[in-house]
Design an enzyme around this catalytic site. Structure first.
Site, PDB file in Angstrom:
ATOM      1  N   LYS A  51       0.859  -1.194   0.000  1.00  0.00           N
ATOM      2  CA  LYS A  51       0.000   0.000   0.000  1.00  0.00           C
ATOM      3  C   LYS A  51       0.881   1.225   0.000  1.00  0.00           C
ATOM      4  O   LYS A  51       2.027   1.179   0.451  1.00  0.00           O
ATOM      5  CB  LYS A  51      -0.873   0.026   1.254  1.00  0.00           C
ATOM      6  CG  LYS A  51      -2.071   0.928   1.145  1.00  0.00           C
ATOM      7  CD  LYS A  51      -3.234   0.224   0.455  1.00  0.00           C
ATOM      8  CE  LYS A  51      -4.375   1.136   0.162  1.00  0.00           C
ATOM      9  NZ  LYS A  51      -5.581   0.373  -0.214  1.00  0.00           N
ATOM     10  N   ASP A  74      -6.952   4.340  -4.608  1.00  0.00           N
ATOM     11  CA  ASP A  74      -7.610   4.286  -3.291  1.00  0.00           C
ATOM     12  C   ASP A  74      -8.206   5.693  -3.093  1.00  0.00           C
ATOM     13  O   ASP A  74      -8.456   6.386  -4.099  1.00  0.00           O
ATOM     14  CB  ASP A  74      -6.595   3.925  -2.191  1.00  0.00           C
ATOM     15  CG  ASP A  74      -7.253   3.540  -0.862  1.00  0.00           C
ATOM     16  OD1 ASP A  74      -7.728   2.405  -0.727  1.00  0.00           O
ATOM     17  OD2 ASP A  74      -7.306   4.391   0.059  1.00  0.00           O
TER      18      ASP A  74
HETATM   19  P1  NDP Z   1     -12.797   8.154  -3.040  1.00  0.00           P
HETATM   20  O1  NDP Z   1     -11.704   9.113  -2.919  1.00  0.00           O
HETATM   21  O2  NDP Z   1     -13.383   7.866  -4.372  1.00  0.00           O
HETATM   22  O3  NDP Z   1     -13.997   8.551  -2.067  1.00  0.00           O
HETATM   23  C1  NDP Z   1     -13.805   8.689  -0.708  1.00  0.00           C
HETATM   24  C2  NDP Z   1     -15.105   9.094  -0.061  1.00  0.00           C
HETATM   25  O4  NDP Z   1     -14.974   9.021   1.347  1.00  0.00           O
HETATM   26  C3  NDP Z   1     -15.488  10.535  -0.370  1.00  0.00           C
HETATM   27  O5  NDP Z   1     -16.882  10.665  -0.342  1.00  0.00           O
HETATM   28  C4  NDP Z   1     -14.845  11.291   0.780  1.00  0.00           C
HETATM   29  O6  NDP Z   1     -15.434  12.537   1.078  1.00  0.00           O
HETATM   30  C5  NDP Z   1     -15.052  10.321   1.918  1.00  0.00           C
HETATM   31  N1  NDP Z   1     -13.974  10.527   2.914  1.00  0.00           N
HETATM   32  C6  NDP Z   1     -12.639  10.338   2.736  1.00  0.00           C
HETATM   33  N2  NDP Z   1     -11.946  10.651   3.834  1.00  0.00           N
HETATM   34  C7  NDP Z   1     -12.863  11.049   4.725  1.00  0.00           C
HETATM   35  C8  NDP Z   1     -12.763  11.505   6.060  1.00  0.00           C
HETATM   36  N3  NDP Z   1     -11.577  11.619   6.696  1.00  0.00           N
HETATM   37  N4  NDP Z   1     -13.924  11.799   6.695  1.00  0.00           N
HETATM   38  C9  NDP Z   1     -15.137  11.680   6.060  1.00  0.00           C
HETATM   39  N5  NDP Z   1     -15.264  11.248   4.790  1.00  0.00           N
HETATM   40  C10 NDP Z   1     -14.155  10.958   4.138  1.00  0.00           C
HETATM   41  O7  NDP Z   1     -12.240   6.802  -2.378  1.00  0.00           O
HETATM   42  P2  NDP Z   1     -12.744   5.297  -2.549  1.00  0.00           P
HETATM   43  O8  NDP Z   1     -14.204   5.261  -2.749  1.00  0.00           O
HETATM   44  O9  NDP Z   1     -11.863   4.643  -3.543  1.00  0.00           O
HETATM   45  O10 NDP Z   1     -12.364   4.687  -1.125  1.00  0.00           O
HETATM   46  C11 NDP Z   1     -13.274   4.685  -0.035  1.00  0.00           C
HETATM   47  C12 NDP Z   1     -12.853   3.625   0.974  1.00  0.00           C
HETATM   48  O11 NDP Z   1     -12.848   2.347   0.343  1.00  0.00           O
HETATM   49  C13 NDP Z   1     -11.447   3.796   1.559  1.00  0.00           C
HETATM   50  O12 NDP Z   1     -11.446   3.303   2.888  1.00  0.00           O
HETATM   51  C14 NDP Z   1     -10.604   2.865   0.690  1.00  0.00           C
HETATM   52  O13 NDP Z   1      -9.428   2.465   1.356  1.00  0.00           O
HETATM   53  C15 NDP Z   1     -11.575   1.714   0.508  1.00  0.00           C
HETATM   54  N6  NDP Z   1     -11.343   0.830  -0.628  1.00  0.00           N
HETATM   55  C16 NDP Z   1     -11.213   1.321  -1.898  1.00  0.00           C
HETATM   56  C17 NDP Z   1     -11.036   0.458  -2.947  1.00  0.00           C
HETATM   57  C18 NDP Z   1     -10.965   0.937  -4.351  1.00  0.00           C
HETATM   58  O14 NDP Z   1     -10.880   0.089  -5.251  1.00  0.00           O
HETATM   59  N7  NDP Z   1     -11.022   2.228  -4.633  1.00  0.00           N
HETATM   60  C19 NDP Z   1     -10.911  -0.990  -2.736  1.00  0.00           C
HETATM   61  C20 NDP Z   1     -11.148  -1.413  -1.371  1.00  0.00           C
HETATM   62  C21 NDP Z   1     -11.325  -0.516  -0.376  1.00  0.00           C
HETATM   63  P3  NDP Z   1     -14.592  13.882   0.786  1.00  0.00           P
HETATM   64  O15 NDP Z   1     -14.660  14.061  -0.701  1.00  0.00           O
HETATM   65  O16 NDP Z   1     -15.306  14.939   1.552  1.00  0.00           O
HETATM   66  O17 NDP Z   1     -13.194  13.629   1.288  1.00  0.00           O
HETATM   67  O1  2IT Z   2      -7.956  -1.297  -0.555  1.00  0.00           O
HETATM   68  C1  2IT Z   2      -7.911  -1.840  -1.669  1.00  0.00           C
HETATM   69  O2  2IT Z   2      -8.078  -3.057  -1.808  1.00  0.00           O
HETATM   70  C2  2IT Z   2      -7.675  -0.997  -2.857  1.00  0.00           C
HETATM   71  N1  2IT Z   2      -7.557   0.218  -2.711  1.00  0.00           N
HETATM   72  C3  2IT Z   2      -7.547  -1.621  -4.211  1.00  0.00           C
HETATM   73  C4  2IT Z   2      -6.150  -2.103  -4.441  1.00  0.00           C
HETATM   74  C5  2IT Z   2      -5.854  -2.602  -5.838  1.00  0.00           C
HETATM   75  O3  2IT Z   2      -4.683  -2.938  -6.034  1.00  0.00           O
HETATM   76  O4  2IT Z   2      -6.732  -2.677  -6.688  1.00  0.00           O
END
Ligand code: NDP
Ligand code: 2IT
Length: 448
Positions: A128, A168
């Site tokens: 990561k 992420d």
């Molecule tokens: P994005 O950047 O697309 O979206 C993040 C969302 O979460 C936004 O709505 C953001 O709001 C909100 N957010 C982020 N930080 C905070 C905070 N400190 N407090 C309140 N709201 C917050 O990210 P993802 O959708 O890709 O990721 C979301 C979660 O999913 C994370 O935990 C990530 O690690 C996890 N994840 C992502 C994967 C992926 O493939 N993308 C895979 C597996 C897990 P704002 O715009 O106001 O910051």
């Molecule tokens: O938390 C996660 O699993 C991710 N942000 C996706 C990682 C990836 O390599 O697709």
């Protein structure tokens, strides 16, 4: 030495070394105690002190990223990559661009990624990374210059058989595109060095949707196992980013009503069900704030400055999809009061330890992120396979593989839970099943 006292010793030593890295300690403290019964059966792990190896990253890289803003002023950010464990494949995991990113955050994410990736059944190790760079409010040119500078250093440490980053928080198709372009400029066309690439640069169809869809497939399997389905369920989702949007899309497609979405400024409650086309327009096209939703849907409610987990309406399923520790004990009590029967984590570690402990006491089935949000990285591994074969798959093929993978993850977690704890303890199931594959590979390889 008993399994329990061995685990306590490893945790004590880790806390002494990393006292200030609270998210990292939290992730390990949630993980190790669930291995107790497994260690009773595998005493060589205690005798040879193997837990001490698995909590220590193979490599941790830190570098500075200098870049010029639109006014010509130089800015500098700090970047990290933890290459945690390569027992079952090249390091694999996302990059996070968010001002809160620090060593504790990347260590916790990297540690969990090892076992999540193991559960997918695919050949990917755990890693990561990210930076404290904040893409919010930056122009496309600033984001591009940052990404180019980031990759100028980072390219020394990655490769399709070494370490394959993806997105992420704060890193989506735009950022991966810029990172990929810079890698190509320095090393030549190497499709398999990053995943989550734009479709015009050999990204995989359905990767954008994969984490959210996969989360809902996991819940669908858990419900089916209990002779139930998503039809007519009320669902509360947090966040409005990549994971949230596609979790909402699939939940709605399967007949659920999604009542909420949010960002870090507040949340939307729409009793008629969230208008996803509008959310996509606000977040993916305009890159604006979720507050804009009520300009169109004047009957919906925007609650400024509050978390969605303060919602006082009844619902069945909670899908935290925003960030770590968004659900503390108070929030967990509100979720129980709302009548929810399932908490399934799209985000990584959104529930605090106390929140997790409260779920089973309140009859809530807890689906931990390691298992429930593994669909994203699983499709990343399928993107790597397509890039190696130099052949793209159809959306339908990727989606059907994702369904199979999520079903298998549910089955392995639930069967492992039944064997070592009890069927509903999917946390023990996910941790033990994920750990078993990695530790056995490490042992076969002479623990190198
Ligand atoms: P994005 O950047 O697309 O979206 C993040 C969302 O979460 C936004 O709505 C953001 O709001 C909100 N957010 C982020 N930080 C905070 C905070 N400190 N407090 C309140 N709201 C917050 O990210 P993802 O959708 O890709 O990721 C979301 C979660 O999913 C994370 O935990 C990530 O690690 C996890 N994840 C992502 C994967 C992926 O493939 N993308 C895979 C597996 C897990 P704002 O715009 O106001 O910051
Ligand atoms: O938390 C996660 O699993 C991710 N942000 C996706 C990682 C990836 O390599 O697709």
């Amino acid at each position: 030495m008993t399994s329990k006292s061995y685990i306590e010793q490893v945790l004590r030593e880790l806390k002494e070394k990393h006292a200030e890295k609270k998210e990292f300690i939290q992730a390990v403290e949630e993980f190790l105690p669930t291995l107790e019964i497994y260690l009773d059966e595998h005493t060589e792990i205690i005798e040879k002190n193997l837990l001490s190896l698995i909590v220590e990253p193979e490599r941790l890289i830190q570098f500075r990223v200098p870049w010029q803003d639109d006014k010509g002023k130089w800015q500098v950010n700090r970047a990290y990559r933890v290459q945690y464990n390569s027992a079952i494949g090249p390091y694999k995991g996302g990059l996070r661009f968010h001002p809160t990113t620090n060593e504790s955050i990347v260590r916790f994410l990297g540690f969990e990624q090892i076992f999540k990736n193991s559960l997918t059944g695919l050949p990917i190790g755990g890693g990561k990374g990210g930076s404290d760079f904040d893409p919010k409010g930056k122009s496309d040119s600033e984001v591009m210059r940052f990404c180019q500078s980031f990759m100028t250093e980072f390219q020394k440490h990655i490769g399709p058989d070494i370490d394959v980053p993806a997105g992420d928080i704060g890193v989506g198709g735009r950022e991966i595109g810029f990172l990929f372009g810079q890698y190509k400029r320095l090393n030549g066309y190497t499709a398999g060095v990053l995943t989550g690439k734009p479709l015009n640069s050999w990204g995989s169809l359905a990767r954008t949707e994969a984490t959210g869809y996969g989360l809902v497939y996991f819940v669908q399997n858990a419900l089916k196992d209990r002779q139930d389905s998503l039809k007519d369920k009320k669902v509360v989702v947090s966040g409005s980013g990549n994971v949230s949007i596609y979790a909402i899309e699939k939940a709605q497609e399967l007949g659920a009503t999604v009542l909420t979405c949010s960002d870090s400024s507040g949340y939307i409650y729409d009793a008629d069900g969230i208008d996803l086309d509008l959310v996509k327009e606000i977040k993916e096209v305009r890159r604006s704030r979720i507050k804009d939703y009520i300009d169109v849907h004047t009957d919906a409610v925007y609650v400024e400055g509050e978390s969605v987990w303060t919602l006082k309406e009844a619902y069945d399923i909670a899908l935290p999809c925003a960030t770590q520790n968004e659900i503390d004990l108070n929030a967990a009590h509100e979720i129980a009061k709302a009548g929810a029967k399932i908490v399934a984590e799209g985000a990584n570690m959104p529930s605090s330890k106390k929140a997790i402990d409260s779920y089973s006491k309140n009859g809530i089935l807890y689906c931990p992120g390691k298992s429930a949000n593994a669909g994203g990285v699983a499709v990343s591994a399928l993107e790597m396979a397509q890039n190696s074969a130099r052949l793209p798959w159809t959306f339908e093929k990727v989606d059907s593989e994702l369904k199979i993978i999520m079903k298998n993850i549910y089955i392995v977690c639930s069967e492992t839970a039944s064997k070592y704890a009890e069927k509903n303890n999917l946390m023990a199931g996910a941790n033990i099943a994920g750990f078993d594959r990695v530790i056995q590979a490490m042992i076969s390889q002479g623990l190198v």
